[in-house]
Design a protein around this motif. Structure first.
Motif, PDB file in Angstrom:
ATOM      1  N   ASN A  89      -3.120  11.885  -4.389  1.00 39.70           N
ATOM      2  CA  ASN A  89      -2.170  11.658  -5.476  1.00 39.70           C
ATOM      3  C   ASN A  89      -1.267  12.875  -5.669  1.00 39.70           C
ATOM      4  O   ASN A  89      -0.045  12.744  -5.794  1.00 39.70           O
ATOM      5  CB  ASN A  89      -2.932  11.345  -6.761  1.00 39.70           C
ATOM      6  CG  ASN A  89      -1.994  11.069  -7.898  1.00 39.70           C
ATOM      7  OD1 ASN A  89      -1.124  10.211  -7.792  1.00 39.70           O
ATOM      8  ND2 ASN A  89      -2.124  11.821  -8.963  1.00 39.70           N
ATOM      9  N   ASN A  90      -1.873  14.062  -5.638  1.00 36.43           N
ATOM     10  CA  ASN A  90      -1.070  15.290  -5.741  1.00 36.43           C
ATOM     11  C   ASN A  90      -0.052  15.363  -4.609  1.00 36.43           C
ATOM     12  O   ASN A  90       1.105  15.715  -4.812  1.00 36.43           O
ATOM     13  CB  ASN A  90      -1.975  16.523  -5.664  1.00 36.43           C
ATOM     14  CG  ASN A  90      -2.520  16.895  -7.023  1.00 36.43           C
ATOM     15  OD1 ASN A  90      -2.580  16.055  -7.913  1.00 36.43           O
ATOM     16  ND2 ASN A  90      -2.920  18.135  -7.182  1.00 36.43           N
TER      17      ASN A  90
ATOM     18  N   VAL B  13      10.223  12.159  -7.951  1.00 41.07           N
ATOM     19  CA  VAL B  13      11.204  11.213  -8.482  1.00 41.07           C
ATOM     20  C   VAL B  13      12.185  11.991  -9.340  1.00 41.07           C
ATOM     21  O   VAL B  13      11.798  12.890 -10.074  1.00 41.07           O
ATOM     22  CB  VAL B  13      10.548  10.091  -9.311  1.00 41.07           C
ATOM     23  CG1 VAL B  13       9.698   9.223  -8.435  1.00 41.07           C
ATOM     24  CG2 VAL B  13       9.747  10.642 -10.459  1.00 41.07           C
TER      25      VAL B  13
ATOM     26  N   LEU C  96      15.946   6.326  -7.950  1.00 40.43           N
ATOM     27  CA  LEU C  96      14.616   6.266  -8.561  1.00 40.43           C
ATOM     28  C   LEU C  96      13.808   5.122  -7.956  1.00 40.43           C
ATOM     29  O   LEU C  96      12.658   5.285  -7.553  1.00 40.43           O
ATOM     30  CB  LEU C  96      14.753   6.076 -10.073  1.00 40.43           C
ATOM     31  CG  LEU C  96      13.448   5.881 -10.843  1.00 40.43           C
ATOM     32  CD1 LEU C  96      12.637   7.158 -10.810  1.00 40.43           C
ATOM     33  CD2 LEU C  96      13.723   5.483 -12.282  1.00 40.43           C
TER      34      LEU C  96
ATOM     35  N   LEU D 234      10.259   5.405  -5.818  1.00 40.19           N
ATOM     36  CA  LEU D 234       9.032   4.736  -6.241  1.00 40.19           C
ATOM     37  C   LEU D 234       8.507   3.844  -5.123  1.00 40.19           C
ATOM     38  O   LEU D 234       7.307   3.773  -4.863  1.00 40.19           O
ATOM     39  CB  LEU D 234       9.280   3.909  -7.504  1.00 40.19           C
ATOM     40  CG  LEU D 234       9.604   4.721  -8.748  1.00 40.19           C
ATOM     41  CD1 LEU D 234       9.798   3.818  -9.957  1.00 40.19           C
ATOM     42  CD2 LEU D 234       8.503   5.725  -9.038  1.00 40.19           C
TER      43      LEU D 234
ATOM     44  N   ARG E 191       6.777   5.966  -2.642  1.00 37.23           N
ATOM     45  CA  ARG E 191       5.442   6.350  -3.118  1.00 37.23           C
ATOM     46  C   ARG E 191       4.451   5.221  -2.882  1.00 37.23           C
ATOM     47  O   ARG E 191       3.337   5.437  -2.406  1.00 37.23           O
ATOM     48  CB  ARG E 191       5.487   6.638  -4.622  1.00 37.23           C
ATOM     49  CG  ARG E 191       6.012   7.990  -4.933  1.00 37.23           C
ATOM     50  CD  ARG E 191       5.854   8.286  -6.400  1.00 37.23           C
ATOM     51  NE  ARG E 191       6.224   9.670  -6.662  1.00 37.23           N
ATOM     52  CZ  ARG E 191       6.144  10.251  -7.844  1.00 37.23           C
ATOM     53  NH1 ARG E 191       5.700   9.553  -8.886  1.00 37.23           N
ATOM     54  NH2 ARG E 191       6.483  11.496  -8.007  1.00 37.23           N
ATOM     55  N   GLU E 192       4.878   4.033  -3.230  1.00 33.25           N
ATOM     56  CA  GLU E 192       4.009   2.864  -3.075  1.00 33.25           C
ATOM     57  C   GLU E 192       3.624   2.685  -1.603  1.00 33.25           C
ATOM     58  O   GLU E 192       2.464   2.498  -1.259  1.00 33.25           O
ATOM     59  CB  GLU E 192       4.746   1.632  -3.616  1.00 33.25           C
ATOM     60  CG  GLU E 192       4.243   0.292  -3.141  1.00 33.25           C
ATOM     61  CD  GLU E 192       2.948  -0.113  -3.786  1.00 33.25           C
ATOM     62  OE1 GLU E 192       2.452   0.661  -4.631  1.00 33.25           O
ATOM     63  OE2 GLU E 192       2.423  -1.177  -3.453  1.00 33.25           O
TER      64      GLU E 192
ATOM     65  N   SER F  46       1.333   5.586  -0.289  1.00 31.71           N
ATOM     66  CA  SER F  46      -0.070   5.536  -0.702  1.00 31.71           C
ATOM     67  C   SER F  46      -0.784   4.407   0.018  1.00 31.71           C
ATOM     68  O   SER F  46      -1.963   4.527   0.353  1.00 31.71           O
ATOM     69  CB  SER F  46      -0.216   5.405  -2.222  1.00 31.71           C
ATOM     70  OG  SER F  46       0.692   4.512  -2.742  1.00 31.71           O
TER      71      SER F  46
ATOM     72  N   LEU G 110      -6.420   0.013  -4.266  1.00 31.54           N
ATOM     73  CA  LEU G 110      -5.029  -0.443  -4.163  1.00 31.54           C
ATOM     74  C   LEU G 110      -4.955  -1.948  -3.911  1.00 31.54           C
ATOM     75  O   LEU G 110      -4.135  -2.646  -4.494  1.00 31.54           O
ATOM     76  CB  LEU G 110      -4.310   0.300  -3.035  1.00 31.54           C
ATOM     77  CG  LEU G 110      -3.816   1.707  -3.357  1.00 31.54           C
ATOM     78  CD1 LEU G 110      -3.317   2.379  -2.089  1.00 31.54           C
ATOM     79  CD2 LEU G 110      -2.696   1.657  -4.376  1.00 31.54           C
TER      80      LEU G 110
ATOM     81  N   GLY H 131      -0.547  -3.406  -9.703  1.00 32.66           N
ATOM     82  CA  GLY H 131      -0.195  -2.125  -9.088  1.00 32.66           C
ATOM     83  C   GLY H 131       1.275  -1.783  -9.283  1.00 32.66           C
ATOM     84  O   GLY H 131       2.016  -2.495  -9.963  1.00 32.66           O
ATOM     85  N   LEU H 132       1.689  -0.685  -8.664  1.00 39.26           N
ATOM     86  CA  LEU H 132       3.082  -0.251  -8.768  1.00 39.26           C
ATOM     87  C   LEU H 132       4.019  -1.265  -8.102  1.00 39.26           C
ATOM     88  O   LEU H 132       5.121  -1.507  -8.576  1.00 39.26           O
ATOM     89  CB  LEU H 132       3.252   1.130  -8.124  1.00 39.26           C
ATOM     90  CG  LEU H 132       4.653   1.743  -8.156  1.00 39.26           C
ATOM     91  CD1 LEU H 132       5.135   1.931  -9.578  1.00 39.26           C
ATOM     92  CD2 LEU H 132       4.697   3.067  -7.424  1.00 39.26           C
TER      93      LEU H 132
ATOM     94  N   THR I 202       1.391   5.387  -8.538  1.00 36.07           N
ATOM     95  CA  THR I 202       0.605   4.267  -8.052  1.00 36.07           C
ATOM     96  C   THR I 202      -0.762   4.298  -8.737  1.00 36.07           C
ATOM     97  O   THR I 202      -1.080   5.219  -9.473  1.00 36.07           O
ATOM     98  CB  THR I 202       0.392   4.350  -6.533  1.00 36.07           C
ATOM     99  OG1 THR I 202      -0.375   5.516  -6.261  1.00 36.07           O
ATOM    100  CG2 THR I 202       1.699   4.425  -5.792  1.00 36.07           C
ATOM    101  N   VAL I 203      -1.565   3.274  -8.444  1.00 37.93           N
ATOM    102  CA  VAL I 203      -2.889   3.169  -9.062  1.00 37.93           C
ATOM    103  C   VAL I 203      -3.727   4.422  -8.791  1.00 37.93           C
ATOM    104  O   VAL I 203      -4.638   4.741  -9.549  1.00 37.93           O
ATOM    105  CB  VAL I 203      -3.602   1.904  -8.527  1.00 37.93           C
ATOM    106  CG1 VAL I 203      -5.003   1.794  -9.079  1.00 37.93           C
ATOM    107  CG2 VAL I 203      -2.808   0.665  -8.896  1.00 37.93           C
TER     108      VAL I 203
END
Lengths: 469, 474
Positions: free
Chosen positions: A275-276, A284, A353, A357, A360-361, A364, A378, A387-388, B119-120
């Motif tokens: 996540n970091n 973003v 933006l 995002l 990122r989705e 991950s 996920l 989720g995102l 995200t999650v």
């Protein structure tokens, strides 16, 4: 020869029966601990269903409130501003709901952070898009005890507790040599010991899900099938890891520490690290940049030449150039053109933006392909639409919805159409149903790969070490 | 004397244990990485917020000549500055809004939290210093201590020590002291780095308040680790086997650090429910229109105000007033809506605080929750600091709008919405400057957690003393 085989099979069968009794009942090998662990997990599983139920009820309440709000607010506003269509549409808030499925209650994901209802006027969208719900940040930080939490964090612990000393215990008690001598298919016997525990753990998981179906009203469809498949895959993954560790033939305490270390890395350290990484890798632009740009774009127009503003507006919507100008107390055409340009001029920031995002989705998800724990979380979120990805699609839908309402409203405002000719109760709250396809292979592939890997490694290792007494 | 010998022995033995050295190395590495990335993250956010505040101010100053009321609609933004210590403990900062839009007629909630853009994965937790200190160090402590008595019992080395004249408390406290030193050795370098970074970034000119917060932060965690060391060694002393000791301790860790906190949050949410955002907004609208008590509708309020102002100036119609009546109406309206918003936001925040207080109460049984609460409080990333920011932003907003309305009242006549103020007027309005409340304020907000921790610590020591009396050495 045939006779001795039969005896051997009998022996094997009775050994398994004995193993089961020993596993569940015996006081000697932490049997009480096993029973407590099972009961504990089942209890938390049931609690998680009530947490989900509470979440679903809150969502339902929010939806009921907004539907009612729109039904009473629209006619009231229409009566209040019955001679000024432009003013009326300045106030009316049209709502869209991000559909909550019963399955969402099992994996709440980001649904408590992101609002499930968006309400927008036809004014500038960017200033309205990021309205948050009334949430307690302290609760958001702690997160929910939902089914996905129980499955992802707690089931592995039970699996570890059940299996870390399967063989090492026998060795430490000096009984392994007896077992080894008496069994013809020792590897098969070990496999059966694992299968036995697997059956018990699966039974607990299936029982919780079986209870969830009536409690939460989950439909028996393909999505539930994939959800179950993911859960089964995740449990099998942990069993394969435990099988591999058992094959290393170490002492019980080493096994325990090794397995807990794996749990810690896969569930605490790596996810936080990933996540970091993703946050740092895809920074973003602060979402408020869009809002600032929108406000500037709109407010500046008060001081700019009217015709210039209108020209820009017509460049975007040529169809309204033809609509004849009627006399109104307020120049609504100009006003909404200014609002429109606020959005148009912040479109760059908004797109940036959106893109970040999306990255990122995607990032991950691809990293998670190599970490079954992240993958499970996920995928459960994806299947439960929490989720995102779901949030992004909902935002897109909201934008389309907003555009639709604008295109419907503009001609009425520009001609100052009679307010009361419109039936305002006909404007129902819209619902977004997320139909993004989910491929079973992308959901389950990771599990197949990792299970094969660890089970294979374990099997290979066992073949070398199995008769080391 | 003998206690120090035992302590030194544990300390040396642990350092020689390769498995432990590897594990400790990994944790230390994580801690350093967390400090460094946390600091970078903090810097970039702090800079962005600082810039955003400046550009919001610049936009306000750059306004053209316009009617004061247009400026109230234009509004401005207040960005929440990051507190100096928030890089050690992000706390709620990821989940609270970063900015508030300040405009006339209404109070906005803070918007744009980092969690909305995540995200999650973010729900697994963030790799921060506090995360390592609160979750991983205790776990390492458990692995360090679980077999300290049980192993020696099996190896029969305890008897040797006893024959040298060591009592059970000697053994126990000696071990506790030895392991505490080990933990200190693990955590120390990272905390030094953190302190160094903190003071370097302020040009070694950190305020006394920040310094005090850091010192308390270190003391807090020292106490927390002591509780874990003392508890783990005690469980080892009371356990019949290393395995039982390990299972007990891990069970405690999982329940206290993973399950109980989440369960508390869910319970709090179901005990103290809040309205949906639509019901909330509807109540605010109704109170504005019908009056807070339901008997004072806005139309009646307007008539009353008109009567009062006409009497005050001794004229019989609004047009004869020497001042702009619209300015007065808007200011009175602002006062009333502020009251309404204060009532509803206040009730909502009270309800959230009730939910959170459940965690404070459970903190009496679970030191993890108490430490977590105090740690966020000291870092300035808790709910109280967030509310403080919101309150100050609202205060600023009200003052700003009041100034605009009062100017409107005196500089133009009723019904004149076209008259503009000159551009230098904007610079006369003060800038929004947020000051973090002092550490004493933060401590008062978390007194309950502090008490909980003290009480738990005393109970543990008392329990250990009693429990040691019945521990068998052999």
């Amino acid at each position: 020869m045939g006779g001795s085989l039969a005896i051997n099979q009998n022996l094997n069968r009775s050994m398994i029966r004995l193993a089961f009794i020993q596993f569940i009942r015996s006081g000697r090998y932490a049997g009480a601990g096993i029973r407590i662990g099972l009961f504990f997990l089942l209890a938390i599983g049931v609690i998680s269903l009530f947490v989900g139920k509470q979440f679903a009820q809150q969502q339902q309440q929010g939806i009921t409130d907004v539907v009612q709000f729109q039904q009473t607010d629209f006619p009231r506003q229409a009566a209040l501003h019955h001679d000024d269509m432009g003013l009326l549409l300045y106030y009316l808030k049209f709502s869209v709901i991000n559909q909550t499925r019963p399955l969402t209650a099992l994996a709440i994901g980001q649904r408590d952070v992101n609002p499930s209802v968006q309400s927008v006027t036809i004014r500038g969208l960017e200033g309205q898009k990021y309205d948050a719900d009334l949430t307690n940040p302290a609760n958001l930080l702690l997160g929910n005890v939902d089914f996905s939490f129980v499955l992802v964090y707690l089931f592995p612990l039970l699996i570890i507790a059940f299996t870390y000393s399967i063989i090492s215990d026998e060795k430490e008690n000096g009984t392994w040599s007896i077992v080894a001598v008496q069994s013809r298919h020792l590897l098969g016997f070990i496999g059966q010991l694992f299968l036995l525990r697997l059956a018990v753990v699966m039974a607990v998981m299936l029982l919780i899900v079986a209870l969830a179906i009536p409690v939460l009203g989950i439909p028996l469809d393909g999505v539930l099938g994939l959800f179950l498949g993911t859960s089964v895959g995740y449990i099998l993954f942990w069993f394969s890891v435990c099988f591999w560790v058992a094959s290393l033939q170490r002492a019980s305490s080493t096994n325990a520490i090794l397995l807990l270390g794996i749990w810690l890395v896969l569930l605490i350290v790596l996810p936080a690290g990933v996540n970091n990484y993703i946050t740092a890798r895809y920074p973003v632009p602060e979402a408020q940049a869009t809002t600032l740009a929108q406000r500037k774009g709109y407010h500046e127009k008060w001081d700019t030449d009217k015709t210039a503003t209108l020209e820009k507006f017509y460049a975007h919507y040529p169809q309204f150039r033809q609509v004849p100008v009627v006399d109104m107390p307020t120049d609504w055409r100009w006003y909404y053109a200014m609002q429109q340009l606020g959005d148009d001029e912040s479109a760059g920031q908004a797109g940036e933006l959106r893109q970040k995002l999306e990255q990122r989705e995607r990032a991950s998800r691809s990293i998670a392909q190599f970490m079954p724990t992240l993958h499970t979380q996920l995928q459960l979120g994806e299947l439960a639409r929490s989720g995102l990805g779901n949030q992004l699609r909902f935002m897109d839908y909201t934008s389309q919805f907003h555009e639709k309402m604008r295109l419907y409203s503009y001609p009425k405002i520009f001609t100052n159409a009679p307010v009361l000719a419109e039936k305002w109760t006909d404007f129902k709250v819209d619902t977004f149903t997320d139909e993004a396809p989910i491929h079973p292979l992308s959901v389950l592939g990771t599990f197949v790969l990792f299970i094969a890997l660890f089970a294979g490694l374990g099997w290979f290792r066992f073949r070398q070490t199995i008769y080391h007494l | 004397m003998i206690r120090q010998l035992i302590a030194r022995n544990e300390f040396t033995q642990t350092r020689r244990d390769r498995r432990f050295v590897v594990a400790a190395g990994v944790v230390l590495l994580l801690l350093v990485v967390a400090t460094w990335t946390g600091f970078r993250n903090y810097r970039s956010l702090a800079d962005k917020r600082e810039q955003a505040n400046q550009s919001a101010r610049a936009a306000w100053l750059g306004q053209t000549e316009k009617n004061p009321h247009s400026a109230a609609h234009y509004g401005t933004f207040a960005f929440r500055p990051k507190s100096d210590l928030s890089f050690l403990d992000f706390g709620l900062d990821t989940y609270t809004g970063a900015s508030v839009y300040l405009e006339g007629h209404r109070q906005n909630d803070a918007k744009f939290s980092a969690a909305e853009d995540a995200t999650v994965l973010i729900r697994f937790g963030e790799m921060t210093v506090a995360f390592v200190l609160q979750l991983l160090i205790p776990l390492l402590t458990i692995f360090l201590c679980f077999s300290t008595f049980t192993r020696e019992r099996v190896e029969n080395t305890l008897k040797l020590l006893v024959s040298q004249g060591a009592s059970t408390p000697d053994l126990y406290w000696g071990k506790v002291w030895g392991y505490s030193q080990v933990v200190g050795l693990m955590v120390g370098p990272a905390l030094l780095l953190a302190g160094g970074l903190l003071f370097a970034q302020t040009g070694f000119d950190a305020t006394a308040d920040t310094g005090l917060r850091l010192v308390l932060f270190v003391l807090l965690y020292a106490l927390y680790f002591f509780l874990f060391v003392a508890g783990s060694v005690f469980v080892s002393a009371r356990s019949s086997s290393s395995r039982n000791s390990l299972l007990t301790l891990l069970g405690v860790w999982i329940v206290a650090c993973i399950i109980l906190p989440k369960a508390t949050a869910n319970l709090g949410e179901s005990l103290f429910s809040v309205p949906s955002s639509y019901a909330f907004r509807k109540q605010i609208n109704e109170d504005q229109e019908k009056g807070i008590d339901g008997h004072n509708p806005s139309s009646a309020r307007a008539k009353e105000l008109e009567k009062k102002i006409l009497a005050q100036y001794g004229v019989d119609s609004v047009s004869k007033l020497p001042v702009n009546f619209d300015g007065i109406v808007m200011q009175e309206g602002e006062k009333y809506t502020s009251m309404v918003y204060q009532k509803h936001f206040g009730a909502l925040q009270d309800q959230f605080e009730r939910q959170n207080s459940l965690a404070d109460i459970v903190g009496f049984l679970n030191p993890y929750l108490a430490v977590r609460d105090l740690s966020m409080g000291l870092s300035g990333s808790d709910y109280a600091h967030f509310l403080d920011f919101k309150a100050k932003a609202e205060q600023y907003r009200f003052g700003l709008v009041e100034r605009l309305n009062n100017h409107m009242k005196t500089f133009s006549k009723t019904g004149d919405w076209e008259k503009t103020v000159s551009r230098d007027f904007w610079a006369q309005t003060p800038d929004f400057q947020y000051q973090l409340p002092p550490v004493g304020w933060a401590l008062r907000r978390h007194a309950l957690s502090g008490l909980a921790l003290m009480l738990f610590g005393s109970m543990l020591v008392w329990g250990v003393r009693r429990g040691l009396k019945t521990v068998s050495i052999a």
